[in-house]
Scaffold this active site. Sequence first.
Site, PDB file in Angstrom:
ATOM      1  N   GLY A 190       0.978  -1.216   0.198  1.00  0.00           N
ATOM      2  CA  GLY A 190      -0.025  -0.033   0.053  1.00  0.00           C
ATOM      3  C   GLY A 190       0.722   1.306  -0.010  1.00  0.00           C
ATOM      4  N   ALA A 191       0.687   1.905  -1.069  1.00  0.00           N
ATOM      5  CA  ALA A 191       1.528   3.216  -1.314  1.00  0.00           C
ATOM      6  C   ALA A 191       0.760   4.239  -0.928  1.00  0.00           C
ATOM      7  N   VAL A 193      -0.870   6.922   2.476  1.00  0.00           N
ATOM      8  CA  VAL A 193      -0.196   7.868   3.506  1.00  0.00           C
ATOM      9  C   VAL A 193       0.591   7.136   4.511  1.00  0.00           C
ATOM     10  N   ILE A 194       0.186   6.074   5.040  1.00  0.00           N
ATOM     11  CA  ILE A 194       1.083   5.401   5.994  1.00  0.00           C
ATOM     12  C   ILE A 194       2.152   4.833   5.260  1.00  0.00           C
ATOM     13  N   GLU A 213       2.097  -1.486  -4.583  1.00  0.00           N
ATOM     14  CA  GLU A 213       0.808  -0.891  -4.476  1.00  0.00           C
ATOM     15  C   GLU A 213      -0.139  -1.210  -5.817  1.00  0.00           C
ATOM     16  N   SER A 279      -0.296  -1.472   5.051  1.00  0.00           N
ATOM     17  CA  SER A 279      -1.113  -0.232   5.056  1.00  0.00           C
ATOM     18  C   SER A 279      -2.170   0.010   3.830  1.00  0.00           C
ATOM     19  N   GLY A 281      -5.399   0.778   4.204  1.00  0.00           N
ATOM     20  CA  GLY A 281      -6.664   1.685   4.513  1.00  0.00           C
ATOM     21  C   GLY A 281      -6.970   1.200   6.078  1.00  0.00           C
ATOM     22  N   HIS A 454      10.065  38.416   3.648  1.00  0.00           N
ATOM     23  CA  HIS A 454      11.412  37.883   2.809  1.00  0.00           C
ATOM     24  C   HIS A 454      12.380  37.818   3.709  1.00  0.00           C
TER      25      HIS A 454
HETATM   26  P1  FAD Z   1      -9.346   7.539  17.124  1.00  0.00           P
HETATM   27  O1  FAD Z   1      -8.156   8.443  17.252  1.00  0.00           O
HETATM   28  O2  FAD Z   1      -9.131   6.123  16.587  1.00  0.00           O
HETATM   29  O3  FAD Z   1      -9.908   7.024  18.545  1.00  0.00           O
HETATM   30  C1  FAD Z   1     -10.717   6.287  18.983  1.00  0.00           C
HETATM   31  C2  FAD Z   1     -10.860   6.029  20.387  1.00  0.00           C
HETATM   32  O4  FAD Z   1     -11.942   5.288  20.914  1.00  0.00           O
HETATM   33  C3  FAD Z   1      -9.610   5.020  20.793  1.00  0.00           C
HETATM   34  O5  FAD Z   1      -8.891   5.480  21.846  1.00  0.00           O
HETATM   35  C4  FAD Z   1     -10.425   3.899  20.906  1.00  0.00           C
HETATM   36  O6  FAD Z   1      -9.478   2.988  22.056  1.00  0.00           O
HETATM   37  C5  FAD Z   1     -11.448   4.377  21.804  1.00  0.00           C
HETATM   38  N1  FAD Z   1     -12.699   3.283  21.579  1.00  0.00           N
HETATM   39  C6  FAD Z   1     -13.228   2.653  20.487  1.00  0.00           C
HETATM   40  N2  FAD Z   1     -14.167   1.881  21.094  1.00  0.00           N
HETATM   41  C7  FAD Z   1     -14.425   2.306  22.449  1.00  0.00           C
HETATM   42  C8  FAD Z   1     -15.512   1.765  23.119  1.00  0.00           C
HETATM   43  N3  FAD Z   1     -16.499   1.028  22.724  1.00  0.00           N
HETATM   44  N4  FAD Z   1     -15.320   2.257  24.299  1.00  0.00           N
HETATM   45  C9  FAD Z   1     -14.356   3.134  24.980  1.00  0.00           C
HETATM   46  N5  FAD Z   1     -13.403   3.521  23.911  1.00  0.00           N
HETATM   47  C10 FAD Z   1     -13.357   2.992  22.632  1.00  0.00           C
HETATM   48  N6  FAD Z   1      -4.412  12.054  10.873  1.00  0.00           N
HETATM   49  C11 FAD Z   1      -3.982  13.380  10.590  1.00  0.00           C
HETATM   50  O7  FAD Z   1      -4.946  14.277  10.620  1.00  0.00           O
HETATM   51  N7  FAD Z   1      -2.703  13.666  10.417  1.00  0.00           N
HETATM   52  C12 FAD Z   1      -1.821  12.719  10.463  1.00  0.00           C
HETATM   53  O8  FAD Z   1      -0.567  12.959  10.552  1.00  0.00           O
HETATM   54  C13 FAD Z   1      -2.108  11.323  10.763  1.00  0.00           C
HETATM   55  N8  FAD Z   1      -1.034  10.593  10.983  1.00  0.00           N
HETATM   56  C14 FAD Z   1      -1.774   9.053  11.002  1.00  0.00           C
HETATM   57  C15 FAD Z   1      -0.560   8.123  11.109  1.00  0.00           C
HETATM   58  C16 FAD Z   1      -1.060   6.737  11.292  1.00  0.00           C
HETATM   59  C17 FAD Z   1       0.157   6.008  11.375  1.00  0.00           C
HETATM   60  C18 FAD Z   1      -2.473   6.538  11.589  1.00  0.00           C
HETATM   61  C19 FAD Z   1      -2.727   5.122  11.681  1.00  0.00           C
HETATM   62  C20 FAD Z   1      -3.333   7.525  11.398  1.00  0.00           C
HETATM   63  C21 FAD Z   1      -2.837   9.017  11.199  1.00  0.00           C
HETATM   64  N9  FAD Z   1      -3.881   9.965  11.087  1.00  0.00           N
HETATM   65  C22 FAD Z   1      -3.448  11.123  10.909  1.00  0.00           C
HETATM   66  C23 FAD Z   1      -5.187   9.675  11.218  1.00  0.00           C
HETATM   67  C24 FAD Z   1      -5.907   9.900  12.515  1.00  0.00           C
HETATM   68  O9  FAD Z   1      -5.145   9.117  13.431  1.00  0.00           O
HETATM   69  C25 FAD Z   1      -7.206   9.457  12.622  1.00  0.00           C
HETATM   70  O10 FAD Z   1      -8.158  10.093  11.605  1.00  0.00           O
HETATM   71  C26 FAD Z   1      -7.974  10.155  14.149  1.00  0.00           C
HETATM   72  O11 FAD Z   1      -6.999   9.452  15.062  1.00  0.00           O
HETATM   73  C27 FAD Z   1      -9.366   9.707  14.276  1.00  0.00           C
HETATM   74  O12 FAD Z   1      -9.879  10.278  15.349  1.00  0.00           O
HETATM   75  P2  FAD Z   1     -11.040   9.404  16.052  1.00  0.00           P
HETATM   76  O13 FAD Z   1     -11.212  10.389  17.093  1.00  0.00           O
HETATM   77  O14 FAD Z   1     -12.179   9.303  15.277  1.00  0.00           O
HETATM   78  O15 FAD Z   1     -10.583   7.879  16.364  1.00  0.00           O
HETATM   79  P1  NAI Z   2      -4.569   4.966   2.087  1.00  0.00           P
HETATM   80  O1  NAI Z   2      -5.945   4.972   1.968  1.00  0.00           O
HETATM   81  O2  NAI Z   2      -3.925   6.006   2.378  1.00  0.00           O
HETATM   82  O3  NAI Z   2      -3.797   4.254   1.157  1.00  0.00           O
HETATM   83  C1  NAI Z   2      -3.953   2.704   1.036  1.00  0.00           C
HETATM   84  C2  NAI Z   2      -3.138   2.402  -0.252  1.00  0.00           C
HETATM   85  O4  NAI Z   2      -3.172   0.973  -0.180  1.00  0.00           O
HETATM   86  C3  NAI Z   2      -3.969   2.798  -1.401  1.00  0.00           C
HETATM   87  O5  NAI Z   2      -2.900   3.287  -2.062  1.00  0.00           O
HETATM   88  C4  NAI Z   2      -4.648   1.660  -1.993  1.00  0.00           C
HETATM   89  O6  NAI Z   2      -4.601   1.600  -3.452  1.00  0.00           O
HETATM   90  C5  NAI Z   2      -3.433   0.281  -1.612  1.00  0.00           C
HETATM   91  N1  NAI Z   2      -4.136  -0.881  -1.467  1.00  0.00           N
HETATM   92  C6  NAI Z   2      -5.411  -1.285  -1.122  1.00  0.00           C
HETATM   93  N2  NAI Z   2      -5.481  -2.613  -1.104  1.00  0.00           N
HETATM   94  C7  NAI Z   2      -4.372  -3.023  -1.749  1.00  0.00           C
HETATM   95  C8  NAI Z   2      -3.916  -4.509  -2.078  1.00  0.00           C
HETATM   96  N3  NAI Z   2      -4.458  -5.372  -1.704  1.00  0.00           N
HETATM   97  N4  NAI Z   2      -2.269  -4.427  -2.354  1.00  0.00           N
HETATM   98  C9  NAI Z   2      -1.860  -3.322  -2.634  1.00  0.00           C
HETATM   99  N5  NAI Z   2      -2.299  -2.029  -2.484  1.00  0.00           N
HETATM  100  C10 NAI Z   2      -3.285  -2.352  -1.748  1.00  0.00           C
HETATM  101  O7  NAI Z   2      -4.529   4.147   3.671  1.00  0.00           O
HETATM  102  P2  NAI Z   2      -3.364   4.021   4.786  1.00  0.00           P
HETATM  103  O8  NAI Z   2      -2.077   4.190   4.432  1.00  0.00           O
HETATM  104  O9  NAI Z   2      -3.490   2.510   5.296  1.00  0.00           O
HETATM  105  O10 NAI Z   2      -3.857   5.214   5.996  1.00  0.00           O
HETATM  106  C11 NAI Z   2      -5.118   5.144   6.463  1.00  0.00           C
HETATM  107  C12 NAI Z   2      -5.613   6.409   6.641  1.00  0.00           C
HETATM  108  O11 NAI Z   2      -5.028   6.879   7.766  1.00  0.00           O
HETATM  109  C13 NAI Z   2      -5.369   7.553   5.510  1.00  0.00           C
HETATM  110  O12 NAI Z   2      -5.942   7.341   4.322  1.00  0.00           O
HETATM  111  C14 NAI Z   2      -5.417   8.732   6.159  1.00  0.00           C
HETATM  112  O13 NAI Z   2      -6.503   8.923   6.329  1.00  0.00           O
HETATM  113  C15 NAI Z   2      -4.864   8.266   7.631  1.00  0.00           C
HETATM  114  N6  NAI Z   2      -3.449   8.914   7.719  1.00  0.00           N
HETATM  115  C16 NAI Z   2      -3.215   9.980   7.513  1.00  0.00           C
HETATM  116  C17 NAI Z   2      -2.073  10.780   7.704  1.00  0.00           C
HETATM  117  C18 NAI Z   2      -1.723  12.070   7.668  1.00  0.00           C
HETATM  118  O14 NAI Z   2      -2.782  12.763   7.443  1.00  0.00           O
HETATM  119  N7  NAI Z   2      -0.497  12.258   7.421  1.00  0.00           N
HETATM  120  C19 NAI Z   2      -0.830   9.758   8.015  1.00  0.00           C
HETATM  121  C20 NAI Z   2      -1.199   8.327   7.921  1.00  0.00           C
HETATM  122  C21 NAI Z   2      -2.545   7.894   7.885  1.00  0.00           C
END
Ligand code: FAD
Ligand code: NAI
Length: 475
Positions: A190-191, A193-194, A213, A279, A281, A454
Amino acid sequence: MSKNFDVVVIGGGPGGYVAAIRAAQLGFNTACIDEWKNEKGGPAPGGTCTNVGCIPSKALLQSSEHYEHANHGFAEHGIEVKGLGLNLEKMLGRKNTVVKQNNDGILYLFKKNKVTFFHGRGSFVKGDANGYEIKVAGAAEETITAKHVIVATGSNARALPGAEFDEKLILSNTGALAISEVPKKLGVIGAGVIGLEMGSVWRRLGAEVTVLEALPTFLGAVDEQIAKEAQKLLTKQGLAVNLGVKIGTIKAGKNSVSVEYTDAKGEAHTGEFDKLIISIGRTPNTIGLNAEGVGLKLDERGFIAVDGDCKTNLPNVWAVGDVVRGPMLAHKAEEEGVAVAERIAGQHGHVNFNTIPWVIYTSPEIAWVGKTEQQLKAEGVQYKAGTFPFLANGRARALGDTSGMVKFLADAKTDEILGVHIVGPMASELISEAVVAMEFRASSEDIARICHAHPSLSEATKEAALAVDKRALNF
Ligand code: FAD
Ligand code: NAI
């Protein structure tokens, strides 16, 4: 302690904890339930974002970028580094400290705002428009009631069938942020964001990274010109991105993982990796909520079904963040949380989905807001484009980072800004100006006529706006 609340928020990620704080600010007796545990079993509010998402990934991106600069960048500045070493344990420890500071910060904010925090899993027992009973299953089990419930339970990494995450060899984002030894060969499926962010971290630290990807295009949702430039730059750094790949059998051995795949030409390959990050989705997290028990409707993809105001099918039950439709971004979750708290208070909370910025924190960073060129073409919108390369920006030259460009898209008739796309240094910060401009429905000429400091990278933004009218001054 009161067990009857005006508002109960289930989930303490950016959507939930911010909703709880806003609700408390508005005078509601508010509780937030979150089940995330730290390594000692204690509370770790902040959700995916704080514990295994935004925060730890940015900590490692920063540390690994410092290492890369020391390794390859400083020499150009006349700084000679001898005996450079990598203490990965310390780097990961720092990341954990940053996470803990954020967990503690949220607990402090709950206290400050008089939000009652429950550490445990929240689930619906029963309820109707008059109120809901919520069970908290944690260290101590209890039942609380609320007039309004906000569900903010977030999302989990999606697994590939037949390749469950073991977090040792086959890693989700959780394992990808905690590899204790730099893998020689790292596979990433998966290419997105992660894949690109975590691939960058481990490449900088010395891994040979292969990204597989499925789609034939690189970052299909990004403006094509920007995506092409990003692909060129990331490939040059050594990230091997293979597009149009079909993944076959994945087998975890004792110390390595093999991935069978066919490439875009249909040729079969087997990749042997020390670690594999998957990664592809994320899926909404509704497990354990007892949604079915109270008739809370999910959509066909498993998200909680909501309308434009984040209202679910149940009276006084709302849902925000990753567990509902829309981009999975922390700031989108926060905006929805605030808007819902304000709607509960009878105010007119609003989220503008057209101006939610995206950032990919690779180096250079990729950031955008609004429409891409391919979207405008598909919608038949007449537009003008202006681009400006960082190569012609004095501050970028002084920084030693001249890669990338700023691109403006504006309406051909009205000149209203329709989209801004950046690949380049500090794109995450530069994009804010575009967001503000679009919120105020500014024209590209508005930005072109504003005085920018600037030397600054933001002058590239002004120049790209000038370029819309073909009158860039420095290019
Ligand atoms: P979450 O952050 O998932 O929080 C949900 C919480 O609810 C968790 O603590 C969970 O344990 C709790 N929970 C679930 N079910 C229950 C229950 N029944 N009872 C009690 N608690 C419960 N987004 C950005 O905007 N910028 C970034 O740079 C970015 N980087 C990311 C990097 C990675 C590696 C990943 C995986 C995601 C990244 N994201 C980023 C996406 C971002 O983390 C999510 O969009 C965001 O956390 C969503 O917030 P949320 O509050 O909806 O859910
Ligand atoms: P993603 O949706 O960004 O990327 C998933 C990639 O995997 C896509 O390019 C898709 O075509 C590919 N893919 C799907 N199925 C596949 C398969 N079977 N084989 C090969 N490739 C496949 O999802 P990702 O990277 O897991 O991140 C999840 C979400 O978390 C992001 O969409 C974003 O919303 C959030 N996030 C945001 C960040 C930020 O804001 N900087 C950083 C990291 C995550």
